[in-house]
Design a protein around this motif. Structure first.
Motif, PDB file in Angstrom:
ATOM      1  N   THR A 128      76.100  64.371  66.496  1.00  0.00           N
ATOM      2  CA  THR A 128      76.633  63.364  67.391  1.00  0.00           C
ATOM      3  C   THR A 128      78.233  63.259  67.050  1.00  0.00           C
ATOM      4  OG1 THR A 128      74.391  62.335  67.651  1.00  0.00           O
ATOM      5  CG2 THR A 128      76.304  61.044  68.223  1.00  0.00           C
ATOM      6  N   ARG A 129      78.425  63.495  65.696  1.00  0.00           N
ATOM      7  CA  ARG A 129      79.805  63.147  65.239  1.00  0.00           C
ATOM      8  C   ARG A 129      80.597  64.128  65.815  1.00  0.00           C
ATOM      9  NH1 ARG A 129      83.104  65.902  61.816  1.00  0.00           N
ATOM     10  NH2 ARG A 129      84.448  64.634  60.257  1.00  0.00           N
ATOM     11  N   ALA A 130      80.300  65.412  65.857  1.00  0.00           N
ATOM     12  CA  ALA A 130      80.774  66.472  66.520  1.00  0.00           C
ATOM     13  C   ALA A 130      81.075  66.371  67.987  1.00  0.00           C
ATOM     14  CB  ALA A 130      80.175  67.820  66.255  1.00  0.00           C
ATOM     15  N   ALA A 131      80.227  65.944  68.783  1.00  0.00           N
ATOM     16  CA  ALA A 131      80.262  65.484  70.231  1.00  0.00           C
ATOM     17  C   ALA A 131      81.249  64.562  70.573  1.00  0.00           C
ATOM     18  CB  ALA A 131      78.884  65.238  70.709  1.00  0.00           C
ATOM     19  N   VAL A 132      81.162  63.319  69.552  1.00  0.00           N
ATOM     20  CA  VAL A 132      82.261  62.002  69.658  1.00  0.00           C
ATOM     21  C   VAL A 132      83.481  62.201  69.613  1.00  0.00           C
ATOM     22  CG1 VAL A 132      82.537  59.871  68.740  1.00  0.00           C
ATOM     23  CG2 VAL A 132      80.080  60.479  69.041  1.00  0.00           C
ATOM     24  N   GLN A 167      73.256  57.888  59.167  1.00  0.00           N
ATOM     25  CA  GLN A 167      74.182  58.013  60.156  1.00  0.00           C
ATOM     26  C   GLN A 167      75.670  58.732  59.563  1.00  0.00           C
ATOM     27  OE1 GLN A 167      73.476  54.950  58.994  1.00  0.00           O
ATOM     28  NE2 GLN A 167      71.753  54.231  60.219  1.00  0.00           N
ATOM     29  N   ASN A 168      76.642  59.206  60.473  1.00  0.00           N
ATOM     30  CA  ASN A 168      77.832  59.321  59.935  1.00  0.00           C
ATOM     31  C   ASN A 168      78.639  57.889  60.069  1.00  0.00           C
ATOM     32  OD1 ASN A 168      77.699  62.268  61.084  1.00  0.00           O
ATOM     33  ND2 ASN A 168      77.950  61.980  58.948  1.00  0.00           N
ATOM     34  N   ALA A 169      79.625  57.699  59.144  1.00  0.00           N
ATOM     35  CA  ALA A 169      80.364  56.414  59.081  1.00  0.00           C
ATOM     36  C   ALA A 169      81.810  56.484  59.580  1.00  0.00           C
ATOM     37  CB  ALA A 169      80.301  55.877  57.771  1.00  0.00           C
ATOM     38  N   HIS A 170      82.359  55.665  60.356  1.00  0.00           N
ATOM     39  CA  HIS A 170      83.794  55.871  60.933  1.00  0.00           C
ATOM     40  C   HIS A 170      84.375  54.589  60.874  1.00  0.00           C
ATOM     41  CE1 HIS A 170      82.240  59.767  62.618  1.00  0.00           C
ATOM     42  NE2 HIS A 170      81.081  58.821  62.942  1.00  0.00           N
ATOM     43  N   ILE A 171      85.762  54.538  60.596  1.00  0.00           N
ATOM     44  CA  ILE A 171      86.586  53.129  60.719  1.00  0.00           C
ATOM     45  C   ILE A 171      87.716  53.424  61.748  1.00  0.00           C
ATOM     46  CG2 ILE A 171      85.755  52.220  58.790  1.00  0.00           C
ATOM     47  CD1 ILE A 171      88.307  53.015  57.501  1.00  0.00           C
ATOM     48  N   ILE A 172      88.088  52.410  62.462  1.00  0.00           N
ATOM     49  CA  ILE A 172      89.570  52.565  63.025  1.00  0.00           C
ATOM     50  C   ILE A 172      90.567  51.426  62.292  1.00  0.00           C
ATOM     51  CG2 ILE A 172      90.821  52.038  65.027  1.00  0.00           C
ATOM     52  CD1 ILE A 172      88.068  52.707  66.700  1.00  0.00           C
ATOM     53  N   ASN A 173      91.348  52.105  61.638  1.00  0.00           N
ATOM     54  CA  ASN A 173      92.258  51.024  60.935  1.00  0.00           C
ATOM     55  C   ASN A 173      93.159  50.229  61.724  1.00  0.00           C
ATOM     56  OD1 ASN A 173      94.520  52.587  61.464  1.00  0.00           O
ATOM     57  ND2 ASN A 173      94.665  53.695  59.320  1.00  0.00           N
ATOM     58  N   VAL A 185      83.168  50.236  72.001  1.00  0.00           N
ATOM     59  CA  VAL A 185      82.451  50.124  73.080  1.00  0.00           C
ATOM     60  C   VAL A 185      82.807  51.353  74.254  1.00  0.00           C
ATOM     61  CG1 VAL A 185      82.075  48.717  74.940  1.00  0.00           C
ATOM     62  CG2 VAL A 185      82.171  47.858  72.702  1.00  0.00           C
ATOM     63  N   GLN A 186      84.183  51.569  74.084  1.00  0.00           N
ATOM     64  CA  GLN A 186      84.540  52.424  75.287  1.00  0.00           C
ATOM     65  C   GLN A 186      84.251  53.832  74.810  1.00  0.00           C
ATOM     66  OE1 GLN A 186      88.941  52.081  75.373  1.00  0.00           O
ATOM     67  NE2 GLN A 186      88.836  50.131  76.243  1.00  0.00           N
ATOM     68  N   LEU A 187      84.220  54.080  73.345  1.00  0.00           N
ATOM     69  CA  LEU A 187      83.515  55.402  72.831  1.00  0.00           C
ATOM     70  C   LEU A 187      82.240  55.494  73.188  1.00  0.00           C
ATOM     71  CD1 LEU A 187      84.322  57.887  71.547  1.00  0.00           C
ATOM     72  CD2 LEU A 187      84.288  56.817  69.320  1.00  0.00           C
ATOM     73  N   ARG A 188      81.275  54.485  73.038  1.00  0.00           N
ATOM     74  CA  ARG A 188      80.016  54.598  73.136  1.00  0.00           C
ATOM     75  C   ARG A 188      79.540  54.805  74.631  1.00  0.00           C
ATOM     76  NH1 ARG A 188      74.754  53.002  71.473  1.00  0.00           N
ATOM     77  NH2 ARG A 188      73.472  52.119  73.234  1.00  0.00           N
ATOM     78  N   GLU A 243      88.057  48.161  63.372  1.00  0.00           N
ATOM     79  CA  GLU A 243      86.624  48.396  63.943  1.00  0.00           C
ATOM     80  C   GLU A 243      85.964  49.479  62.949  1.00  0.00           C
ATOM     81  OE1 GLU A 243      86.389  49.392  68.222  1.00  0.00           O
ATOM     82  OE2 GLU A 243      88.522  48.434  68.535  1.00  0.00           O
ATOM     83  N   ALA A 244      84.708  49.339  63.160  1.00  0.00           N
ATOM     84  CA  ALA A 244      84.063  50.391  62.179  1.00  0.00           C
ATOM     85  C   ALA A 244      82.591  50.521  63.228  1.00  0.00           C
ATOM     86  CB  ALA A 244      83.452  49.746  61.022  1.00  0.00           C
ATOM     87  N   PHE A 245      82.155  51.994  63.109  1.00  0.00           N
ATOM     88  CA  PHE A 245      81.050  52.428  63.763  1.00  0.00           C
ATOM     89  C   PHE A 245      80.430  53.435  63.284  1.00  0.00           C
ATOM     90  CE2 PHE A 245      84.377  55.054  65.562  1.00  0.00           C
ATOM     91  CZ  PHE A 245      83.708  56.260  65.676  1.00  0.00           C
ATOM     92  N   VAL A 246      79.018  53.600  63.493  1.00  0.00           N
ATOM     93  CA  VAL A 246      78.301  54.866  63.011  1.00  0.00           C
ATOM     94  C   VAL A 246      77.983  55.515  64.267  1.00  0.00           C
ATOM     95  CG1 VAL A 246      77.429  53.613  60.873  1.00  0.00           C
ATOM     96  CG2 VAL A 246      75.965  53.545  63.009  1.00  0.00           C
ATOM     97  N   SER A 247      77.636  56.984  64.018  1.00  0.00           N
ATOM     98  CA  SER A 247      77.230  57.942  64.942  1.00  0.00           C
ATOM     99  C   SER A 247      75.952  58.441  64.554  1.00  0.00           C
ATOM    100  CB  SER A 247      78.317  58.863  65.322  1.00  0.00           C
ATOM    101  OG  SER A 247      78.573  59.780  64.075  1.00  0.00           O
ATOM    102  N   SER A 248      74.952  58.703  65.417  1.00  0.00           N
ATOM    103  CA  SER A 248      73.677  59.393  65.159  1.00  0.00           C
ATOM    104  C   SER A 248      73.178  59.749  66.166  1.00  0.00           C
ATOM    105  CB  SER A 248      72.847  58.688  64.367  1.00  0.00           C
ATOM    106  OG  SER A 248      72.546  57.386  65.052  1.00  0.00           O
TER     107      SER A 248
END
Length: 283
Positions: free
Chosen positions: A210-214, A185-191, A268-271, A237-242
């Motif tokens: 999925t990263r490109a679409a998100v 998965q690609n890894a992401h954080i929100i600081n 959650v909103q982004l999902r 916050e942190a999340f992965v995309s795949s």
């Protein structure tokens, strides 16, 4: 019901699928793959995945694979024959089967081995999305072309199992203290300033479809740059995309609770936004 697979031009029961012991995918991991999600019997972001497959094939010089139109037909036929509602379709292309084992590539006119199969999985109502993932960081010791989606997945598999052995769900890999990506998965954080930070596209990470679409769905400011292990541990916050998990919240990194230890509201909103987009655009 016996699953029907596609192998070298034929739709056959999975129990009848056979590949030579001399296939280069088996002997050398000389192969690439893709995975496209299926929602409500439709394909999510098909064009992105088929384009990435073509790039992976080109990067390692495998020729003769199905084109985009053929892959679309294969996927739709597998959905129909398996009465497939939700999950993934995996595509795999190897360099083919020479007469014997040899490091030297076979002639370019040797036909590749082409496989596709369905795998049922709950994508939308996945209970993991309700609780979030726990991850630990591990050294990224993969080869230097993580941008090519090959079947050389042993190290990622080892690290995921090592993470499970530590009581976590998965692993995030790091080089010199900087997070690259997850095991698959690609890894992401929100600081804590509300900025979404994600690793830039280069050879150190897979260029996630999925990263490109998100990212276009994100309402926060985005910074495409490396982020450190300590920065991740202190994120809001942190999340992965795949393709197999969509947007999945991460609630613990190396034992540190992220935010309040529950899936963050922005994640959650982004999902939800991604699932709505996927359903609206699937074909």
């Amino acid at each position: 019901m016996t699953r029907i697979i596609y192998l070298n031009g034929q739709y056959i029961p999975e129990t009848e699928g056979k590949v030579s012991v001399f296939d280069r995918g088996f002997l050398f991991s000389d192969s690439v793959y893709e995975v496209v999600s299926v929602l409500d019997r439709k394909l999510v972001d098909f064009e992105g995945h088929v384009q990435r497959l073509a790039r992976s094939l080109s990067e390692i010089g495998i020729e003769g694979a199905p084109d985009a139109h053929a892959w679309l037909g294969i996927c739709r036929e597998l959905v129909s024959r398996n009465a497939f509602e939700e999950g993934m379709i995996y595509w795999q292309v190897t360099r083919g089967t020479p007469d014997d084992r040899d490091f030297v590539f076979p002639p370019t006119d040797m036909p590749p081995t082409v496989l596709a199969f369905t795998q049922s999985r709950t994508l939308v109502n996945n209970p993991v999305a309700e609780r979030g993932l726990s991850v630990v960081t591990v050294p990224d010791l993969r080869w230097g072309r993580a941008d090519i989606k090959t079947t050389q997945l042993l190290y990622a598999s080892l690290m995921k199992n090592a993470a499970i052995g530590q009581g976590a769900d998965d692993a995030w890999m790091e080089r010199d203290g900087w997070i690259t990506e997850g095991s698959a998965q690609n890894a992401h954080i929100i600081n804590r300033d509300g900025v979404l930070i994600t690793h830039p596209l280069n050879r150190e990470i897979l260029h996630g479809i999925t990263r490109a679409a998100v990212l276009p769905l994100v309402v926060q400011r985005i910074e495409e740059r490396p982020f450190s292990v300590s920065e991740a541990e202190q994120a809001a916050e942190a999340f992965v995309s795949s393709a197999s998990g969509f947007v999945m919240p991460v609630v613990r990194i190396n034992g540190y609770a992220i935010g309040d230890g529950k899936p963050g509201s922005a994640t959650v909103q982004l999902r939800n936004a991604y699932i709505e987009w996927a359903r609206r655009t699937a074909k």
